[in-house]
Every structure is written in structure tokens, then in C-alpha cells.
Design a protein around this motif. Structure first.
Motif: not given
Length: 142
Positions: A98-110, A131-133, A135-141
Motif C-alpha cells: 500500500x502507500x505506506x509500504x511502497x513509500x518505506x521501500x522507496x526510502x530504503x532505496x535512496x 501517488x499523492x503520498x 508527490x508530497x514526499x517529492x515536494x519534501x513533505x
């Protein structure tokens, strides 16, 4: 490159191991000096039962959990997981990003080298909030 851990008779679990993907991308670049590597992240989930496994979308997973009164939990990697028994009394175990697990994975992939790309695989199966999550992360939030 990717490996779908839900494939080919694998036991229930997440579709991808994000740590493994980072290790393989680094090892591939080191061994062959490859450039232009892309790591694919599957956006679909998997429902396992004695009949085998099948890919499910986020909406499918949500509907299955609701229809069977299943409580969802988060795995150590953050994916949603739940179990249920169907009308034929077959045990199911479902896993879904979901949006939480994908965002965590992408953070790990930094930590991946800057020339390694990330491909989101299975568009249309994702959590509608993803995608809204992102987009928010890409804006630094967050």
C-alpha cells in the motif's frame, strides 16, 4: 530487474525484498559495471491458498478482507497481510503493498546509486493514495 517472490510455488510473503533488491543492484553494477539498471517494485498483492497463488490489486485485497471480516496487519517490511477462510473452507493468506509500504521501500532505496532507476510495476493495482503520498514526499513533505 526484479524478482517476484510470490512466483512459482513460493510460500506466502511480500512480492519483493527491498534489501535484496538494493544488494543485487549494487552487486550487478560492481560485477559488470552495468549502467542503466532499473529495479522494479510490484504494486500488486498476492492471495495464496491451497489452490495456488493469484495476483490481486489493492482494491481486491481490501474487498477480500472486508468480505471475510479479516483484520489486516503490517509485516516487518510494512506490507499489509491478512488471512481468511473462503466459502469452501479453504485457508487464504494475502499480502499487498500500500502507500505506506511502497513509500518505506522507496526510502530504503535512496541508498541506490543515482543511475539506478525504479520502475513501479503493475500500474492500476496500486493503493489509490500512493501517488499523492509520493508527490508530497517529492515536494519534501515526509
Amino acid at each position: 530487474m526484479t524478482l517476484d517472490f510470490s512466483c512459482c510455488g513460493a510460500p506466502p510473503g511480500p512480492s519483493i525484498d527491498t534489501g535484496w533488491a538494493v544488494d543485487v543492484a549494487r552487486a550487478t553494477r560492481s560485477a559488470v559495471g552495468a549502467r542503466g539498471i532499473d529495479v522494479a517494485y510490484p504494486l500488486y498483492g498476492t492471495d495464496w491458498s491451497e489452490a495456488g497463488s493469484r495476483a490481486i490489486s489493492y482494491a481486491d485485497a481490501h474487498a477480500l478482507a472486508e468480505a471475510h471480516g479479516a483484520s489486516t496487519e503490517r509485516s516487518a517490511a510494512g506490507e499489509l497481510t491478512f488471512t481468511f477462510e473462503d466459502e469452501a473452507h479453504h485457508h487464504h493468506e494475502a499480502w499487498c503493498p500500500d502507500h505506506v509500504s511502497v513509500a518505506r521501500a522507496l526510502s530504503a532505496w535512496s541508498a541506490l546509486p543515482s543511475d539506478v532507476g525504479v520502475v513501479l510495476y503493475g500500474l492500476g493495482a496500486e493503493d489509490p493514495r500512493l501517488f499523492s503520498v509520493l508527490a508530497e514526499r517529492a515536494r519534501g513533505g515526509g
